[in-house]
Design an enzyme around this catalytic site. Structure first.
Site, PDB file in Angstrom:
ATOM      1  N   ASP A  13       0.676  -1.127  -0.028  1.00 42.06           N
ATOM      2  CA  ASP A  13       0.107   0.033   0.200  1.00 42.06           C
ATOM      3  C   ASP A  13       0.947   1.210   0.178  1.00 42.06           C
ATOM      4  O   ASP A  13       2.024   1.225   0.448  1.00 42.06           O
ATOM      5  CB  ASP A  13      -0.854  -0.059   1.280  1.00 42.06           C
ATOM      6  CG  ASP A  13      -2.130   0.857   1.038  1.00 42.06           C
ATOM      7  OD1 ASP A  13      -2.457   1.376  -0.161  1.00 42.06           O
ATOM      8  OD2 ASP A  13      -2.705   1.150   2.161  1.00 42.06           O
ATOM      9  N   GLY A  14       0.276   2.384  -0.628  1.00 40.32           N
ATOM     10  CA  GLY A  14       0.937   3.787  -0.253  1.00 40.32           C
ATOM     11  C   GLY A  14       1.551   4.051  -1.848  1.00 40.32           C
ATOM     12  O   GLY A  14       2.258   5.268  -1.802  1.00 40.32           O
ATOM     13  N   ASN A  15       1.168   3.366  -2.744  1.00 37.75           N
ATOM     14  CA  ASN A  15       1.735   3.881  -4.265  1.00 37.75           C
ATOM     15  C   ASN A  15       1.330   5.289  -4.543  1.00 37.75           C
ATOM     16  O   ASN A  15       1.996   6.128  -5.078  1.00 37.75           O
ATOM     17  CB  ASN A  15       1.404   3.025  -5.099  1.00 37.75           C
ATOM     18  CG  ASN A  15       1.944   1.546  -5.150  1.00 37.75           C
ATOM     19  OD1 ASN A  15       2.720   1.245  -4.339  1.00 37.75           O
ATOM     20  ND2 ASN A  15       1.307   0.697  -5.913  1.00 37.75           N
ATOM     21  N   ARG A  17       0.151   7.777  -2.699  1.00 32.60           N
ATOM     22  CA  ARG A  17       0.597   8.720  -1.683  1.00 32.60           C
ATOM     23  C   ARG A  17       2.093   8.857  -1.859  1.00 32.60           C
ATOM     24  O   ARG A  17       2.675  10.117  -1.907  1.00 32.60           O
ATOM     25  CB  ARG A  17       0.459   8.495  -0.379  1.00 32.60           C
ATOM     26  CG  ARG A  17      -0.899   8.795   0.088  1.00 32.60           C
ATOM     27  CD  ARG A  17      -1.250   8.119   1.336  1.00 32.60           C
ATOM     28  NE  ARG A  17      -1.636   6.901   1.306  1.00 32.60           N
ATOM     29  CZ  ARG A  17      -1.443   5.904   2.321  1.00 32.60           C
ATOM     30  NH1 ARG A  17      -1.473   6.231   3.547  1.00 32.60           N
ATOM     31  NH2 ARG A  17      -1.910   4.738   1.981  1.00 32.60           N
ATOM     32  N   ARG A  26      -0.712   9.167  -9.856  1.00 34.00           N
ATOM     33  CA  ARG A  26      -0.731   7.958  -9.102  1.00 34.00           C
ATOM     34  C   ARG A  26      -0.065   6.976  -9.759  1.00 34.00           C
ATOM     35  O   ARG A  26       0.635   6.182  -9.290  1.00 34.00           O
ATOM     36  CB  ARG A  26      -2.193   7.545  -8.440  1.00 34.00           C
ATOM     37  CG  ARG A  26      -2.960   8.931  -7.639  1.00 34.00           C
ATOM     38  CD  ARG A  26      -4.074   8.296  -7.435  1.00 34.00           C
ATOM     39  NE  ARG A  26      -4.238   6.953  -7.067  1.00 34.00           N
ATOM     40  CZ  ARG A  26      -4.264   6.789  -5.841  1.00 34.00           C
ATOM     41  NH1 ARG A  26      -4.043   7.610  -4.813  1.00 34.00           N
ATOM     42  NH2 ARG A  26      -4.483   5.374  -5.191  1.00 34.00           N
ATOM     43  N   SER A  58      -7.477  -5.403  -4.850  1.00 29.86           N
ATOM     44  CA  SER A  58      -8.471  -6.060  -4.038  1.00 29.86           C
ATOM     45  C   SER A  58      -9.893  -5.798  -4.640  1.00 29.86           C
ATOM     46  O   SER A  58     -10.132  -5.180  -5.721  1.00 29.86           O
ATOM     47  CB  SER A  58      -8.905  -5.233  -2.800  1.00 29.86           C
ATOM     48  OG  SER A  58      -9.328  -4.075  -2.784  1.00 29.86           O
ATOM     49  N   ASN A  61     -11.039  -2.719  -5.124  1.00 26.74           N
ATOM     50  CA  ASN A  61     -10.277  -1.583  -5.883  1.00 26.74           C
ATOM     51  C   ASN A  61     -11.060  -1.040  -7.092  1.00 26.74           C
ATOM     52  O   ASN A  61     -10.792  -0.285  -7.985  1.00 26.74           O
ATOM     53  CB  ASN A  61      -8.882  -2.200  -6.200  1.00 26.74           C
ATOM     54  CG  ASN A  61      -7.921  -2.038  -5.062  1.00 26.74           C
ATOM     55  OD1 ASN A  61      -7.123  -2.658  -4.704  1.00 26.74           O
ATOM     56  ND2 ASN A  61      -8.191  -0.816  -4.054  1.00 26.74           N
ATOM     57  N   ARG A  64     -12.335   2.353  -7.818  1.00 31.99           N
ATOM     58  CA  ARG A  64     -11.414   3.624  -8.021  1.00 31.99           C
ATOM     59  C   ARG A  64     -11.797   4.062  -9.480  1.00 31.99           C
ATOM     60  O   ARG A  64     -12.417   3.295 -10.185  1.00 31.99           O
ATOM     61  CB  ARG A  64      -9.881   3.131  -8.177  1.00 31.99           C
ATOM     62  CG  ARG A  64      -9.271   2.854  -6.975  1.00 31.99           C
ATOM     63  CD  ARG A  64      -7.960   2.245  -6.501  1.00 31.99           C
ATOM     64  NE  ARG A  64      -7.668   2.181  -5.373  1.00 31.99           N
ATOM     65  CZ  ARG A  64      -6.404   2.191  -5.031  1.00 31.99           C
ATOM     66  NH1 ARG A  64      -5.556   2.506  -5.743  1.00 31.99           N
ATOM     67  NH2 ARG A  64      -6.347   1.942  -3.507  1.00 31.99           N
ATOM     68  N   ARG A 181       2.104  -4.671   6.057  1.00 31.05           N
ATOM     69  CA  ARG A 181       1.386  -3.662   5.581  1.00 31.05           C
ATOM     70  C   ARG A 181       2.244  -2.548   5.449  1.00 31.05           C
ATOM     71  O   ARG A 181       2.504  -1.956   6.496  1.00 31.05           O
ATOM     72  CB  ARG A 181       0.066  -3.433   5.849  1.00 31.05           C
ATOM     73  CG  ARG A 181      -0.638  -2.584   5.273  1.00 31.05           C
ATOM     74  CD  ARG A 181      -2.129  -2.144   5.464  1.00 31.05           C
ATOM     75  NE  ARG A 181      -2.921  -1.557   4.585  1.00 31.05           N
ATOM     76  CZ  ARG A 181      -3.910  -1.634   4.008  1.00 31.05           C
ATOM     77  NH1 ARG A 181      -4.749  -2.380   4.572  1.00 31.05           N
ATOM     78  NH2 ARG A 181      -4.701  -0.502   3.276  1.00 31.05           N
ATOM     79  N   SER A 189      -8.093  -4.712   5.240  1.00 35.48           N
ATOM     80  CA  SER A 189      -8.562  -4.288   3.892  1.00 35.48           C
ATOM     81  C   SER A 189      -9.019  -5.765   3.239  1.00 35.48           C
ATOM     82  O   SER A 189      -8.880  -5.946   1.936  1.00 35.48           O
ATOM     83  CB  SER A 189      -7.738  -3.586   3.195  1.00 35.48           C
ATOM     84  OG  SER A 189      -7.439  -2.210   3.610  1.00 35.48           O
TER      85      SER A 189
HETATM   86  C1  IPE Z   1      -5.556  -2.652  -0.083  1.00 35.27           C
HETATM   87  O1  IPE Z   1      -4.942  -1.347  -0.289  1.00 35.27           O
HETATM   88  C2  IPE Z   1      -5.272  -3.567  -1.371  1.00 35.27           C
HETATM   89  C3  IPE Z   1      -4.004  -3.589  -2.227  1.00 35.27           C
HETATM   90  C4  IPE Z   1      -2.944  -3.327  -1.706  1.00 35.27           C
HETATM   91  C5  IPE Z   1      -4.037  -4.167  -3.454  1.00 35.27           C
HETATM   92  P1  IPE Z   1      -6.236  -0.134  -0.554  1.00 35.27           P
HETATM   93  O2  IPE Z   1      -5.452   1.109  -0.589  1.00 35.27           O
HETATM   94  O3  IPE Z   1      -7.285  -0.442  -1.334  1.00 35.27           O
HETATM   95  O4  IPE Z   1      -6.804  -0.292   0.966  1.00 35.27           O
HETATM   96  P2  IPE Z   1      -7.925   0.604   1.713  1.00 35.27           P
HETATM   97  O5  IPE Z   1      -9.076   1.170   1.027  1.00 35.27           O
HETATM   98  O6  IPE Z   1      -7.087   1.942   2.028  1.00 35.27           O
HETATM   99  O7  IPE Z   1      -8.327  -0.099   3.034  1.00 35.27           O
HETATM  100  C1  IPE Z   2      -1.582   0.459  -3.264  1.00 39.56           C
HETATM  101  O1  IPE Z   2      -1.416   1.737  -3.374  1.00 39.56           O
HETATM  102  C2  IPE Z   2      -1.860  -0.081  -4.559  1.00 39.56           C
HETATM  103  C3  IPE Z   2      -3.369  -0.673  -4.753  1.00 39.56           C
HETATM  104  C4  IPE Z   2      -4.086  -0.744  -4.030  1.00 39.56           C
HETATM  105  C5  IPE Z   2      -3.657  -1.147  -6.283  1.00 39.56           C
HETATM  106  P1  IPE Z   2      -2.625   2.512  -3.345  1.00 39.56           P
HETATM  107  O2  IPE Z   2      -2.809   2.842  -4.923  1.00 39.56           O
HETATM  108  O3  IPE Z   2      -3.709   2.147  -2.612  1.00 39.56           O
HETATM  109  O4  IPE Z   2      -1.889   4.049  -2.695  1.00 39.56           O
HETATM  110  P2  IPE Z   2      -2.557   5.009  -1.817  1.00 39.56           P
HETATM  111  O5  IPE Z   2      -3.042   4.150  -0.437  1.00 39.56           O
HETATM  112  O6  IPE Z   2      -3.619   5.603  -2.513  1.00 39.56           O
HETATM  113  O7  IPE Z   2      -1.470   5.714  -1.420  1.00 39.56           O
HETATM  114 MG    MG Z   3      -4.196   2.311  -0.526  1.00 41.98          MG
END
Ligand code: IPE
Ligand code: IPE
Ligand code: MG
Length: 253
Positions: A13-15, A17, A26, A58, A61, A64, A181, A189
């Protein structure tokens, strides 16, 4: 001696941000995250971690923006082809877990091909969870079990934890010993809900694109300091340290 987990699961997670911090779109974060995926695979191969499960997309997802969903689907498709070399070099056997029913024919074919090409690799097992949800997994297992009961292959009174587990998608892997995580979120999640019953949870503020060898080492260090009890009291564990592999088998039985 360092304890090596038999199975590590990661919520990458966090790509988004990571990209935002750099005033980048993003998708640049997702693209950069792929380098961390490569690092995680080679790190696990080097450390002889037998099983790694990565949460890539997920079942939620899909909510989005369409452009981001399409980018992630495209990145997944491209990676299934471009990463075969890395997988071969590390002797990785690849499996994709999740609901594949809504995937395009092109993606379904690429998945089958990548799994086929890597199926005889004798090194670690890599599971990529794509369109995966813990709720979905439990429901698909329940459907299969119900069918077996209807067909008379299974009796309701014989449904045990072991039977249930054997219908889940990761039925051929031990439950994760360690969940990592990234990005400072403290939640599951809808990842491996059944399998995390006794998993050690490790959360780090680091965004996924910055999660490399050093950060993985740190997670293993913290994991090594954890005292796992599986319901016993501390003294029982200290007096005659049980074999956790056997305990886990008992829990699963
Ligand atoms: C969880 O990340 C799913 C993956 C890393 C693939 P999310 O960014 O979707 O989770 P939430 O929505 O913040 O809980
Ligand atoms: C995780 O990073 C990748 C996926 C859920 C596909 P995010 O895209 O959720 O990055 P943030 O949480 O918005 O920073
Ligand atoms: Mg995320």
């Amino acid at each position: 001696m360092i304890k090596i987990p038999a199975h590590v699961a990661i919520i990458m997670d966090g790509n988004g941000r990571w990209a935002k911090q750099r005033l980048l779109p993003r998708f640049a974060g997702h693209q950069q995250g792929l380098n961390s995926v490569r690092t995680a695979i080679t790190f696990c191969a080097k450390k002889h971690i037998p099983c790694l499960t990565l949460f890539a997309f997920s079942s939620e997802n899909w909510r989005r923006p369409e452009t981001e969903v399409n980018f992630l689907l495209g990145l997944f498709l491209r990676s299934l082809k471009s990463e075969l070399k890395t997988l071969a070099e590390n002797k990785v056997c690849l499996k994709i877990i999740g609901d594949k029913s809504s995937f395009s024919e092109e993606l379904k074919t690429a998945i089958l091909e990548a799994e086929k090409i890597t199926e005889n690799n004798t090194g670690m097992r890599l599971n990529i969870a794509f369109n995966y949800g813990g709720h979905w997994d439990i429901i698909q297992a329940t459907k299969k079990i119900t069918e077996e009961v209807t067909e008379g292959k299974l009796k309701t009174q014989d449904i045990s934890e072991e039977i249930f587990r054997s219908h889940l998608t990761l039925n051929d892997c031990p439950d994760p010993d360690l969940l990592i995580r990234t990005s400072g979120e403290y939640r599951i999640s809808n990842f491996l809900l059944w399998q995390f019953a006794y998993t050690e949870l490790y959360f780090t503020d680091c965004f996924w694109p910055d999660f490399r060898e050093e950060q993985f080492e740190e997670a293993l260090k913290v994991y090594n300091k954890r005292k796992r009890r599986f319901g016993y009291i501390g003294e029982q564990i200290e007096q005659s340290p049980p074999d956790f592999a056997i305990i886990e088998q008992k829990i699963h039985a």
